[in-house]
Write an enzyme that holds these catalytic residues in place. Structure first.
Site, PDB file in Angstrom:
ATOM      1  N   LYS A  11      31.807  52.163  50.870  1.00 15.20           N
ATOM      2  CA  LYS A  11      31.009  51.537  49.800  1.00 15.20           C
ATOM      3  C   LYS A  11      30.654  50.123  50.211  1.00 15.20           C
ATOM      4  CE  LYS A  11      34.218  48.454  48.151  1.00 15.20           C
ATOM      5  NZ  LYS A  11      34.156  47.041  48.424  1.00 15.20           N
ATOM      6  N   ASP A 136      39.709  49.861  43.707  1.00 13.86           N
ATOM      7  CA  ASP A 136      38.496  50.512  44.230  1.00 13.86           C
ATOM      8  C   ASP A 136      38.577  52.041  44.226  1.00 13.86           C
ATOM      9  OD1 ASP A 136      37.045  48.260  44.741  1.00 13.86           O
ATOM     10  OD2 ASP A 136      37.525  48.167  46.878  1.00 13.86           O
TER      11      ASP A 136
HETATM   12  O1  C5P Z   1      43.771  46.747  43.620  1.00 15.98           O
HETATM   13  P1  C5P Z   1      43.911  46.315  45.028  1.00 15.98           P
HETATM   14  O2  C5P Z   1      45.252  46.633  45.605  1.00 15.98           O
HETATM   15  O3  C5P Z   1      42.783  46.728  45.888  1.00 15.98           O
HETATM   16  O4  C5P Z   1      43.822  44.708  44.990  1.00 15.98           O
HETATM   17  C1  C5P Z   1      44.362  43.890  46.001  1.00 15.98           C
HETATM   18  C2  C5P Z   1      44.619  42.500  45.451  1.00 15.98           C
HETATM   19  O5  C5P Z   1      43.381  41.836  45.141  1.00 15.98           O
HETATM   20  C3  C5P Z   1      45.399  42.482  44.139  1.00 15.98           C
HETATM   21  O6  C5P Z   1      46.772  42.469  44.367  1.00 15.98           O
HETATM   22  C4  C5P Z   1      44.913  41.192  43.497  1.00 15.98           C
HETATM   23  O7  C5P Z   1      45.613  40.094  44.024  1.00 15.98           O
HETATM   24  C5  C5P Z   1      43.485  41.083  43.952  1.00 15.98           C
HETATM   25  N1  C5P Z   1      42.516  41.605  42.951  1.00 15.98           N
HETATM   26  C6  C5P Z   1      42.233  40.831  41.848  1.00 15.98           C
HETATM   27  N2  C5P Z   1      41.342  41.318  40.906  1.00 15.98           N
HETATM   28  C7  C5P Z   1      40.729  42.510  41.072  1.00 15.98           C
HETATM   29  C8  C5P Z   1      41.013  43.305  42.204  1.00 15.98           C
HETATM   30  C9  C5P Z   1      41.903  42.815  43.140  1.00 15.98           C
HETATM   31  O8  C5P Z   1      42.771  39.729  41.661  1.00 15.98           O
HETATM   32  N3  C5P Z   1      39.875  42.944  40.152  1.00 15.98           N
END
Ligand code: C5P
Length: 307
Positions: A11, A136
């Site tokens: 994506k 995601d």
């Molecule tokens: O959800 P994912 O593991 O992909 O996100 C990685 C990190 O990115 C999270 O631990 C967070 O610190 C940050 N994040 C965030 N807000 C989001 C998505 C991700 O702060 N909407």
């Protein structure tokens, strides 16, 4: 069971706006997702005991830190099966490139096991399994053009026709998503600029379907933070924008939290011009297409005779 193979598509974020920091530490986002034809290949077969992950890429973990592993484990629980699974990941998407590779692999495992075990959960039934894996992952259950709200995990499909051609400048990894969000906070947090995505959506829903609203003006609020986090990205951003101007690109931007960039082009000549301009500046690029939701679905499984 014979091994079945599935395309795990990439994506990009056509725009990504950070709205505010939430009490749970995540950030509230507004983002436009689009799926690309570029993909990893995920193979699945029932074999042995436990879950085994194998990849041709050294940076893909084989244990439960791999989202695909956790996706398989979660679906095993739902299906109440204890048989082993061998999952192979042929990596073509840059690892840590802002293309959603790991999340896409996880969603691919969910969709594939839903098919293989005939669970009939579908995207709606898989959503609650996908959400805890990562922000995601839910997007990759449906693909195509979509609006992401909340943590980026509330997905609303959009009736958006995109130009056919995208030139991807794959990142070399190394920009962690959490680090980029931390840097954004250090730089003063979400900016209070009017939402370009809101304006885009108003035009999309109000205008004729054959005249999609312009992508120009969409922004990625994580770009300044990613560039501050990894200085050499600033030079890549400059070169990509220069190639964008030379080829009259509809858009030239960074995807997700980096480190990949992309150019959206109206036709094949513009794509060639952009690709030449990038190469002259020392940047390799990969031509690919946007996928409609239907193409995302129908292109999922690789038929066995195309081994
Ligand atoms: O959800 P994912 O593991 O992909 O996100 C990685 C990190 O990115 C999270 O631990 C967070 O610190 C940050 N994040 C965030 N807000 C989001 C998505 C991700 O702060 N909407």
């Amino acid at each position: 069971m014979k091994r079945r193979r599935f395309r795990s598509f990439a994506k990009i974020n056509l725009g990504l706006e950070v709205v505010r920091r939430r009490d749970d530490g995540y950030h509230e986002l507004k983002t436009l997702f689009a799926a690309l034809s570029l993909h990893d290949i995920v193979g699945i077969e029932e074999s042995g005991r436990g879950i085994t992950i194998r990849s041709d890429h050294p940076d893909v973990p084989a244990d439960e830190t791999n989202l695909a592993y956790r996706a398989a484990e979660a679906l095993q629980r739902i299906a109440r099966t204890r048989g082993g699974l061998l999952i192979t990941i042929e990596k073509r998407l840059a690892v840590g490139g802002g293309l959603g590779g790991g999340s896409s692999n996880a969603a691919t495992v969910l969709r594939a096991l839903d098919l293989i075990w005939d669970l009939r959960l579908g995207p709606a039934g898989l959503l609650e399994v996908a959400r805890p894996l990562g922000a995601d992952v839910p997007y990759f259950l449906i693909g195509g053009p979509a609006l992401g709200l909340g943590r980026g995990d509330e997905i609303h499909p959009l009736p958006l026709k995109l130009p056919r051609r995208v030139l991807l400048v794959p990142g070399t990894g190394g920009v962690g998503t959490a680090a980029v969000f931390r840097r954004l906070r250090a730089l003063g947090g979400p900016r209070r600029a009017p939402s370009r995505i809101d304006a885009f959506l108003r035009r999309l829903h109000g205008g004729p379907e054959d005249r999609p609203p312009s992508l120009r003006g969409l922004r990625n609020d994580l770009e300044p933070a990613a560039l501050a986090e990894r200085e050499e990205l600033a030079e890549v951003a400059r070169r990509v924008r220069r190639a964008g101007r030379a080829s009259r690109a509809a858009m030239a931007a960074m995807s997700g939290s980096g480190s990949s960039f992309f150019l959206i082009l109206e036709n094949v000549e513009a794509e060639r011009r952009a690709s030449r301009a990038l190469l002259a500046d020392g940047l390799a690029s990969v031509p690919c297409r946007f996928l409609s939701r239907r193409a995302y679905r129908s292109g999922f499984e690789i038929s066995p005779d195309r081994a």
